[in-house]
Scaffold this motif. Structure first.
Motif, PDB file in Angstrom:
ATOM      1  N   CYS A   1     111.665   3.483 -32.484  1.00 23.54           N
ATOM      2  CA  CYS A   1     111.486   4.808 -31.884  1.00 23.54           C
ATOM      3  C   CYS A   1     112.623   5.195 -30.940  1.00 23.54           C
ATOM      4  N   ALA A   2     113.843   4.756 -31.268  1.00 18.22           N
ATOM      5  CA  ALA A   2     114.989   5.163 -30.457  1.00 18.22           C
ATOM      6  C   ALA A   2     115.034   6.688 -30.410  1.00 18.22           C
ATOM      7  N   THR A   3     115.192   7.221 -29.227  1.00 18.15           N
ATOM      8  CA  THR A   3     115.101   8.664 -29.043  1.00 18.15           C
ATOM      9  C   THR A   3     116.296   9.161 -28.237  1.00 18.15           C
ATOM     10  N   VAL A   4     116.841  10.271 -28.666  1.00 20.63           N
ATOM     11  CA  VAL A   4     117.916  10.896 -27.884  1.00 20.63           C
ATOM     12  C   VAL A   4     117.403  12.213 -27.312  1.00 20.63           C
ATOM     13  N   TYR A   5     117.793  12.503 -26.091  1.00 21.80           N
ATOM     14  CA  TYR A   5     117.309  13.745 -25.479  1.00 21.80           C
ATOM     15  C   TYR A   5     118.301  14.285 -24.458  1.00 21.80           C
ATOM     16  N   ARG A   6     118.090  15.529 -24.105  1.00 17.01           N
ATOM     17  CA  ARG A   6     118.850  16.135 -23.013  1.00 17.01           C
ATOM     18  C   ARG A   6     117.874  16.842 -22.099  1.00 17.01           C
ATOM     19  N   VAL A   7     118.289  16.978 -20.853  1.00 20.82           N
ATOM     20  CA  VAL A   7     117.498  17.785 -19.920  1.00 20.82           C
ATOM     21  C   VAL A   7     118.386  18.925 -19.407  1.00 20.82           C
ATOM     22  N   PRO A   8     117.766  20.056 -19.039  1.00 16.62           N
ATOM     23  CA  PRO A   8     118.560  21.207 -18.601  1.00 16.62           C
ATOM     24  C   PRO A   8     119.401  20.868 -17.373  1.00 16.62           C
ATOM     25  N   GLY A   9     120.594  21.419 -17.337  1.00 16.05           N
ATOM     26  CA  GLY A   9     121.446  21.253 -16.166  1.00 16.05           C
ATOM     27  C   GLY A   9     122.227  19.957 -16.159  1.00 16.05           C
ATOM     28  N   ASP A  10     122.150  19.197 -17.236  1.00 19.22           N
ATOM     29  CA  ASP A  10     122.887  17.937 -17.297  1.00 19.22           C
ATOM     30  C   ASP A  10     123.528  17.882 -18.680  1.00 19.22           C
ATOM     31  N   HIS A  11     124.851  17.764 -18.727  1.00 21.11           N
ATOM     32  CA  HIS A  11     125.511  17.838 -20.036  1.00 21.11           C
ATOM     33  C   HIS A  11     125.379  16.525 -20.802  1.00 21.11           C
ATOM     34  N   GLN A  12     124.954  15.477 -20.110  1.00 20.00           N
ATOM     35  CA  GLN A  12     124.970  14.164 -20.756  1.00 20.00           C
ATOM     36  C   GLN A  12     123.796  13.935 -21.694  1.00 20.00           C
ATOM     37  N   ILE A  13     124.091  13.181 -22.747  1.00 21.74           N
ATOM     38  CA  ILE A  13     123.016  12.819 -23.665  1.00 21.74           C
ATOM     39  C   ILE A  13     122.286  11.620 -23.082  1.00 21.74           C
ATOM     40  N   LYS A  14     120.958  11.619 -23.183  1.00 21.09           N
ATOM     41  CA  LYS A  14     120.170  10.502 -22.662  1.00 21.09           C
ATOM     42  C   LYS A  14     119.429   9.834 -23.807  1.00 21.09           C
ATOM     43  N   VAL A  15     119.039   8.605 -23.576  1.00 14.67           N
ATOM     44  CA  VAL A  15     118.315   7.879 -24.620  1.00 14.67           C
ATOM     45  C   VAL A  15     117.181   7.069 -24.017  1.00 14.67           C
ATOM     46  N   GLY A  16     116.267   6.685 -24.882  1.00 18.45           N
ATOM     47  CA  GLY A  16     115.191   5.800 -24.465  1.00 18.45           C
ATOM     48  C   GLY A  16     114.346   5.481 -25.675  1.00 18.45           C
ATOM     49  N   LEU A  17     113.474   4.489 -25.549  1.00 18.80           N
ATOM     50  CA  LEU A  17     112.511   4.231 -26.612  1.00 18.80           C
ATOM     51  C   LEU A  17     111.328   5.149 -26.355  1.00 18.80           C
ATOM     52  N   ALA A  18     110.860   5.837 -27.394  1.00 15.45           N
ATOM     53  CA  ALA A  18     109.797   6.822 -27.205  1.00 15.45           C
ATOM     54  C   ALA A  18     108.546   6.181 -26.607  1.00 15.45           C
ATOM     55  N   CYS A  19     108.306   4.910 -26.945  1.00 16.92           N
ATOM     56  CA  CYS A  19     107.079   4.269 -26.460  1.00 16.92           C
ATOM     57  C   CYS A  19     107.205   3.792 -25.021  1.00 16.92           C
ATOM     58  N   GLN A  20     108.431   3.802 -24.465  1.00 18.26           N
ATOM     59  CA  GLN A  20     108.651   3.229 -23.135  1.00 18.26           C
ATOM     60  C   GLN A  20     109.151   4.241 -22.120  1.00 18.26           C
ATOM     61  N   THR A  21     109.484   5.437 -22.592  1.00 20.21           N
ATOM     62  CA  THR A  21     110.159   6.386 -21.710  1.00 20.21           C
ATOM     63  C   THR A  21     109.224   7.527 -21.330  1.00 20.21           C
ATOM     64  N   GLN A  22     109.189   7.831 -20.037  1.00 23.74           N
ATOM     65  CA  GLN A  22     108.355   8.951 -19.594  1.00 23.74           C
ATOM     66  C   GLN A  22     109.041  10.277 -19.869  1.00 23.74           C
ATOM     67  N   ILE A  23     108.237  11.286 -20.148  1.00 20.65           N
ATOM     68  CA  ILE A  23     108.805  12.603 -20.435  1.00 20.65           C
ATOM     69  C   ILE A  23     109.337  13.255 -19.156  1.00 20.65           C
ATOM     70  N   GLU A  24     110.272  14.166 -19.368  1.00 20.21           N
ATOM     71  CA  GLU A  24     110.769  14.988 -18.255  1.00 20.21           C
ATOM     72  C   GLU A  24     110.573  16.445 -18.641  1.00 20.21           C
ATOM     73  N   GLU A  25     110.317  17.264 -17.653  1.00 23.68           N
ATOM     74  CA  GLU A  25     110.064  18.678 -17.901  1.00 23.68           C
ATOM     75  C   GLU A  25     111.248  19.312 -18.631  1.00 23.68           C
ATOM     76  N   ASN A  26     110.933  20.072 -19.683  1.00 25.28           N
ATOM     77  CA  ASN A  26     111.942  20.826 -20.449  1.00 25.28           C
ATOM     78  C   ASN A  26     112.961  19.951 -21.185  1.00 25.28           C
ATOM     79  N   MET A  27     112.663  18.706 -21.337  1.00 24.28           N
ATOM     80  CA  MET A  27     113.572  17.865 -22.125  1.00 24.28           C
ATOM     81  C   MET A  27     113.507  18.302 -23.585  1.00 24.28           C
ATOM     82  N   THR A  28     114.613  18.144 -24.294  1.00 24.37           N
ATOM     83  CA  THR A  28     114.577  18.397 -25.725  1.00 24.37           C
ATOM     84  C   THR A  28     114.991  17.105 -26.424  1.00 24.37           C
ATOM     85  N   LEU A  29     114.183  16.702 -27.376  1.00 21.38           N
ATOM     86  CA  LEU A  29     114.367  15.340 -27.889  1.00 21.38           C
ATOM     87  C   LEU A  29     114.207  15.262 -29.397  1.00 21.38           C
TER      88      LEU A  29
END
Lengths: 532, 225
Positions: free
Chosen positions: B47-75
């Motif tokens: 469940c490797a997941t890539v996401y971004r959050v508003p206001g941050d140009h960097q790409i973020k990653v996490g395992l879907a089963c281990q990572t908490q959601i962030e408001e307005n994240m797109t994944l």
């Protein structure tokens, strides 16, 4: 977000009692005390959680409601429609399951010269094997031996294990350890060159071989790599959904379901080895589970429907130490080696109440008693209840248990300073399809290895014995299957499924109920009602 | 009931409970996953997941089963990423380092950009172990890469287009096979079992009734912690 304020009183008591607890000795229970505790508090003894099977070989025997429901369901396919005369695959040995047991079976059959197909519901390796943290038991050390391992396993299983199968398990242990070492599994070693061994509940010797706290992951990676190196064919996202028999009642293959294209495949095989795991994701008695996404009892269902006998299906193992807080980690496993390293189980008042090295069923029962009977559990803000596991007692916990340390760190909990809140979690199905010491079920040509099988572990499995079990009986099944690969077979049939379904109809069981269910159902009711 | 916050699953907005893991949020939204979900405990890498959050140009990653959601994240979950694996026979390898170099010559094209290390959800120093592989230091590769769950994210980012986790896989096996010395007692025990030792003792136990077994079990000598 470290622990909420609700926990602070209890945490203070835990810290205050730490020095006293270190000096405290808690005597082990006698056999009678242990039996009394288990019968009073183990979930297997709750009458409302069990039901008698109404059809099949084990008719009249008690099994968990959740299993009865899938056992008493109809096939996903119309058994009279499927064309068995034009198989999509024809192999000597079909292996069902891509975890450790299935991989060991496939590698063994392949090295014996058989044509092999391995099929699995998720990806190759996505199985409970890979989640095993602590290790694999094998009596290899000079001051240990198979006799001691045998006695520990039988006593731990309350003498319900089938002794000849346990004998096979412990006598093959050293060979399996050697096989894994030779395949390049990175076991832990001591500085003096000895294999590192750990203690765990119910064992009288340190015999748990480990690969840090990711033993299952390391072994599974190696097995998967070896299957790929040898180019053994495997199908992913294609669980077996029915066993095919011949007119003499011998196993002649299986029907697979491609979950992505939704088509069915007919596989003709001289032997089928079921290594499809257990029942955890059916959430017996609504317990959370440590099990992977695909543990929905498929192999048990299709084996039983084909007429294979079950053994000890009323016996489920609840691992004493499943995570309760943070809730995002609910049900996840804290390895038993933590108990073997001297952590304490501590109630809301900072008191110990059980010798931490008792077997799993005993510890789990003691935890349930402490919380539900004595009211000494720690209650979370959302109403869950748990017991502290004082992990700070393990020196270098952040180094020896990197995986666990890291996972809690994400929630700002430093387990080298703070305890973990735990409660029993559904971990393992002790019973399954009855096997012989060679992995044979009661249907000729149909084998079972690992959690889907029954008899090895009796009614309580010891830590480290399941990783050994899957390899011993995966390998043994494959070796015995070799005797069948030139055997002539009569016509293939699905009559057993038709007959089974007729019995369900006679009982008036709802024909919309289908199994195996393949995946757990986590869709919310609010959404389901909108699926008109 | 937790407050609902918006997130974007592959660009599509859903409201999901605050504090959920990404996996929990996806299921709350009504998806039944077939791919992109495995052990649900952070071990399998499905469940490797890539996401971004508003206001941050960097790409973020996490395992879907281990990572908490962030408001307005797109994944998006990356259930699979194409990878090649070298085939080899561990038993016939004579020079482990050479074998690794021959199997994966592309490691010498590493540009040292560190994209692999930055994206690893297991915080593995991927670039450092690739450097170790280039130097032929198999132990370093094995130790640095040990927590690898083979999720594929490093391969998705590598500028030199290699598959680091398969390099590490081979290196670990070569290291264990050729460097770790199996203690003599393992083979000795196998020999004893093959000669029929322990069988009679065990059969004698099998012949006893439960009461006798209980006594023997209760009286067994238990090694201390």
């Amino acid at each position: 977000m470290p622990y909420p304020t609700d926990f602070q009183d209890s945490l203070a008591k835990l810290k205050a009692s730490r020095e006293f607890r270190k000096e405290q000795t808690i005597k082990r229970l006698t056999d009678e005390e242990r039996t009394r505790l288990i019968e009073a508090f183990h979930p297997d003894y709750r009458p409302e959680g069990m039901e008698e099977l109404r059809v099949g070989v084990n008719k009249g025997q008690r099994v968990p409601l959740e299993f009865a429901s899938v056992a008493e369901s109809y096939s996903r396919i119309d058994p009279e429609k499927i064309n068995l005369n034009a198989p999509d695959f024809k192999v000597d040995v079909l292996v069902v399951g891509g975890g450790g047991g299935g991989s060991a079976a496939a590698l063994t059959a392949h090295s014996q010269g058989a044509s092999v197909l391995l099929t699995t519901k998720l990806r190759l390796g996505d199985a409970n094997t890979l989640m095993a943290e602590g290790g694999i038991c094998a009596p290899v050390r000079p001051d240990d031996d198979p006799y001691k391992h045998f006695l520990d396993t039988l006593g731990g299983g309350h003498y319900t294990n089938v002794p000849d199968i346990v004998k096979a398990l412990v006598l093959d242990g050293p060979k399996i350890a050697n096989w894994l070492i030779d395949m390049g599994v990175m076991f832990d070693f001591e500085e003096d060159g000895a294999l590192k061994v750990n203690h765990c509940g119910g064992h009288s010797r340190k015999r748990l071989l480990s690969c840090k706290d990711l033993t299952g992951l390391e072994i599974m990676r190696v097995l998967r790599d070896e299957i790929r190196n040898r180019e053994i064919p495997y199908l992913e996202f294609s669980p077996a959904v029915e066993i095919i028999l011949d007119l003499e009642g011998r196993c002649g293959g299986a029907i697979l379901f491609n979950m992505e294209t939704e088509e069915y495949y007919v596989v003709e095989a001289n032997a089928v080895i079921l290594a499809s795991g257990g029942i955890g994701r059916l959430h017996v008695q609504s317990f959370p589970t440590t099990n992977h996404y695909g543990a929905t009892a498929d192999g048990l269902v299709i084996g039983y429907r084909a007429g294979a006998e079950l053994l000890h299906m009323d016996s489920i193992q609840y691992h004493p130490t499943g995570v309760v807080w943070p809730e995002q980690m609910l049900g996840q496993l804290i390895t038993e080696v933590m108990r073997g390293h001297g952590t304490h189980l501590v109630n809301v008042d900072g008191e110990r109440f059980i010798n931490e090295l008792e077997c799993r069923d005993t510890c789990a029962s003691a935890l349930i008693k402490e919380c539900e009977d004595r009211g000494k559990g720690v209650v979370t803000p959302t109403g869950m209840v748990g017991i502290w596991m004082d992990t700070s007692l393990v020196e270098g916990v952040e180094k020896h248990f990197v995986g666990i340390y890291q996972r809690f760190k994400k929630y700002d909990i430093d387990i080298s300073k703070e305890p973990i809140l735990i409660f029993p979690t559904q971990h393992y199905q002790n019973g399954g399809l009855r096997i012989t010491p060679h992995g044979e079920t009661t249907i000729p040509g149909l084998f079972a290895a690992g959690e889907v099988s029954g008899g090895v572990q009796g009614k309580n499995r010891l830590a480290g014995n399941s990783l050994l079990d899957i390899f011993v009986f995966g390998r043994r099944s494959a070796l015995r299957a070799m005797d069948l690969i030139n055997q002539k077979r009569s016509k293939l049939t699905m009559h057993h499924v038709v007959d089974y379904q007729n019995k369900l109809k006679e009982l008036g069981i709802d024909e919309s109920k289908k199994s195996p269910v393949l995946l757990p159902d986590y869709i919310r009711e609010e959404i389901k009602v909108k699926r008109y | 009931m937790a407050e609902l916050i918006p997130i974007y699953l592959m660009g599509k907005k859903y409201s999901v409970p605050e504090g959920s893991t990404i996996l929990g949020a996806i299921e709350h939204a009504g998806y039944q996953l077939i791919r992109g979900c495995g052990c649900r405990g952070g071990f399998c890498g499905a469940c490797a997941t890539v996401y971004r959050v508003p206001g941050d140009h960097q790409i973020k990653v996490g395992l879907a089963c281990q990572t908490q959601i962030e408001e307005n994240m797109t994944l998006t979950i990356l259930p699979s990423y194409p990878a090649n694996k070298a085939l080899y026979d561990l038993e016939t390898v004579k020079d482990p380092v050479k074998a690794l170099w021959q199997a994966y010559p592309e490691i010498f094209k590493c540009l040292g950009c560190s994209a692999c290390t930055k994206i690893c959800p297991q915080d593995i120093a991927v670039m450092d172990y690739i450097a170790g592989a280039k130097r032929g230091n198999l132990e370093q590769v094995a130790e640095l890469s040990f927590d690898c769950i083979m999720c594929g994210l490093c391969a998705s980012r590598c500028l030199a287009q290699m598959v680091p986790y398969n390099v590490a896989m081979m290196a670990r096996r070569l290291y264990a096979k050729n460097t770790l010395v199996k203690p003599d007692y393992v083979l000795k025990r196998i020999e004893e079992v093959e000669q029929g030792n322990y069988k009679d003792e065990i059969d004698e136990l099998i012949g006893k009734d439960i009461e006798e077994l209980r006594k023997i079990y209760a009286g067994r000598d238990i090694e201390g912690i």
